[in-house]
Design a protein around this motif. Structure first.
Motif, short mmCIF file in Angstrom:
data_model
loop_
_atom_site.label_atom_id
_atom_site.label_comp_id
_atom_site.label_asym_id
_atom_site.label_seq_id
_atom_site.Cartn_x
_atom_site.Cartn_y
_atom_site.Cartn_z
N LEU A 68 0.84 -1.19 0.00
CA LEU A 68 0.00 0.00 0.00
C LEU A 68 0.88 1.24 0.00
O LEU A 68 1.79 1.36 0.83
N ALA A 69 0.60 2.15 -0.93
CA ALA A 69 1.32 3.42 -1.00
C ALA A 69 0.37 4.55 -0.66
O ALA A 69 -0.73 4.63 -1.20
N CYS A 70 0.83 5.40 0.25
CA CYS A 70 0.09 6.62 0.57
C CYS A 70 1.10 7.76 0.55
O CYS A 70 2.31 7.54 0.49
N CYS A 71 0.59 8.99 0.59
CA CYS A 71 1.49 10.14 0.45
C CYS A 71 0.99 11.28 1.34
O CYS A 71 -0.22 11.52 1.43
N ARG A 72 1.93 11.95 1.97
CA ARG A 72 1.59 13.12 2.79
C ARG A 72 2.69 14.16 2.62
O ARG A 72 3.87 13.83 2.73
N GLN A 103 5.65 13.29 0.47
CA GLN A 103 6.50 12.17 0.85
C GLN A 103 5.73 10.86 0.72
O GLN A 103 4.74 10.67 1.42
N PRO A 104 6.14 9.95 -0.16
CA PRO A 104 5.46 8.65 -0.26
C PRO A 104 5.85 7.73 0.90
O PRO A 104 6.93 7.86 1.48
N TYR A 105 4.96 6.78 1.17
CA TYR A 105 5.17 5.79 2.23
C TYR A 105 4.54 4.50 1.73
O TYR A 105 3.37 4.49 1.33
N VAL A 106 5.28 3.41 1.73
CA VAL A 106 4.80 2.12 1.22
C VAL A 106 4.96 1.07 2.32
O VAL A 106 6.03 0.95 2.92
N VAL A 107 3.87 0.31 2.56
CA VAL A 107 3.89 -0.72 3.60
C VAL A 107 3.16 -1.96 3.11
O VAL A 107 2.24 -1.87 2.30
N PRO A 108 3.54 -3.14 3.62
CA PRO A 108 2.79 -4.35 3.28
C PRO A 108 1.47 -4.38 4.05
O PRO A 108 1.42 -3.96 5.21
N VAL A 109 0.42 -4.85 3.39
CA VAL A 109 -0.90 -4.99 4.03
C VAL A 109 -1.55 -6.28 3.53
O VAL A 109 -1.25 -6.75 2.44
N SER A 128 -5.77 -2.38 10.16
CA SER A 128 -4.49 -1.92 10.69
C SER A 128 -4.68 -1.45 12.12
O SER A 128 -5.80 -1.14 12.53
N LEU A 129 -3.60 -1.36 12.84
CA LEU A 129 -3.60 -0.62 14.08
C LEU A 129 -3.35 0.83 13.72
O LEU A 129 -2.76 1.13 12.68
N ALA A 130 -3.84 1.74 14.54
CA ALA A 130 -3.62 3.17 14.28
C ALA A 130 -2.11 3.43 14.24
O ALA A 130 -1.35 2.83 14.99
N GLY A 131 -1.70 4.28 13.34
CA GLY A 131 -0.28 4.60 13.19
C GLY A 131 -0.08 5.49 11.98
O GLY A 131 -1.01 6.12 11.48
N GLN A 132 1.14 5.50 11.47
CA GLN A 132 1.51 6.42 10.40
C GLN A 132 0.65 6.25 9.15
O GLN A 132 0.16 7.22 8.59
N LYS A 133 0.45 5.00 8.70
CA LYS A 133 -0.30 4.81 7.45
C LYS A 133 -1.73 5.32 7.58
O LYS A 133 -2.26 5.96 6.69
N ILE A 134 -2.37 5.06 8.74
CA ILE A 134 -3.75 5.52 8.95
C ILE A 134 -3.78 7.05 9.02
O ILE A 134 -4.63 7.69 8.39
N GLU A 135 -2.85 7.65 9.75
CA GLU A 135 -2.78 9.12 9.82
C GLU A 135 -2.62 9.72 8.43
O GLU A 135 -3.29 10.70 8.08
N TRP A 136 -1.72 9.15 7.64
CA TRP A 136 -1.46 9.69 6.32
C TRP A 136 -2.66 9.51 5.39
O TRP A 136 -3.00 10.40 4.61
N MET A 137 -3.33 8.35 5.46
CA MET A 137 -4.50 8.14 4.60
C MET A 137 -5.67 9.03 5.02
O MET A 137 -6.46 9.44 4.18
#
Length: 148
Positions: free
Chosen positions: A23-27, A30-36, A49-58
């Motif tokens: 999963l790629a998100c951007c804020r 700055q892109p951020y890619v994580v396995p989901v 997901s648990l709350a964290g960077q990817k959820i904040e960014w999305m």
């Protein structure tokens, strides 16, 4: 080897068969890619997901991409990229059916909560978040062996 485009139905078939994607998100540029882990249903990819960077960014920028692939024999492969929109499924009135649906799809598979349900031990407890990605566009390619 020959690379060809996949049809929409071939892309959906691959998405339905896969469980792990990137999963790629951007804020702020700055892109951020994580396995989901994910599950396809209709025009949505459901995940957790648990709350964290990817959820904040999305939450800040709901435009996301998800890529998944499968490797075959002798260097062959298939890959799909989805561009879509993040939609949180909050734990409140009006969202129970969508949250239950996400859970029912994801929980059909062993270890469905990995990697979204794991955090480093020093981060402490956090809230879990169910979400879905509405598929807006999708492309797929495959690499097949050349015919002699």
């Amino acid at each position: 080897m020959i690379i060809t485009e996949m049809t929409r139905s071939e892309c959906l078939e691959l998405l339905a068969a896969q469980r792990l994607g990137h999963l790629a998100c951007c804020r702020d540029g700055q892109p951020y890619v994580v396995p989901v882990t994910f599950a396809l249903d209709g025009n949505y990819l459901y995940s957790f997901s648990l709350a964290g960077q990817k959820i904040e960014w999305m939450r800040a920028n709901p435009l996301v991409s998800l890529q998944t692939d499968v490797l075959g024999e002798h260097g062959t492969w298939r890959s799909v990229v989805v561009n879509g929109r993040f939609e949180e499924l909050p734990d409140r009135i009006g969202w129970k059916h969508a949250r239950d649906h996400a859970w029912s799809l994801l929980s059909q598979h062993a270890n469905w909560w990995e990697p979204g349900g794991l955090k480093p031990a020093d981060e402490g407890p956090t809230q879990h978040v169910f979400y879905r990605i509405m598929i807006e566009t999708m492309t797929g390619r495959r690499c097949v062996a050349a015919q002699d």
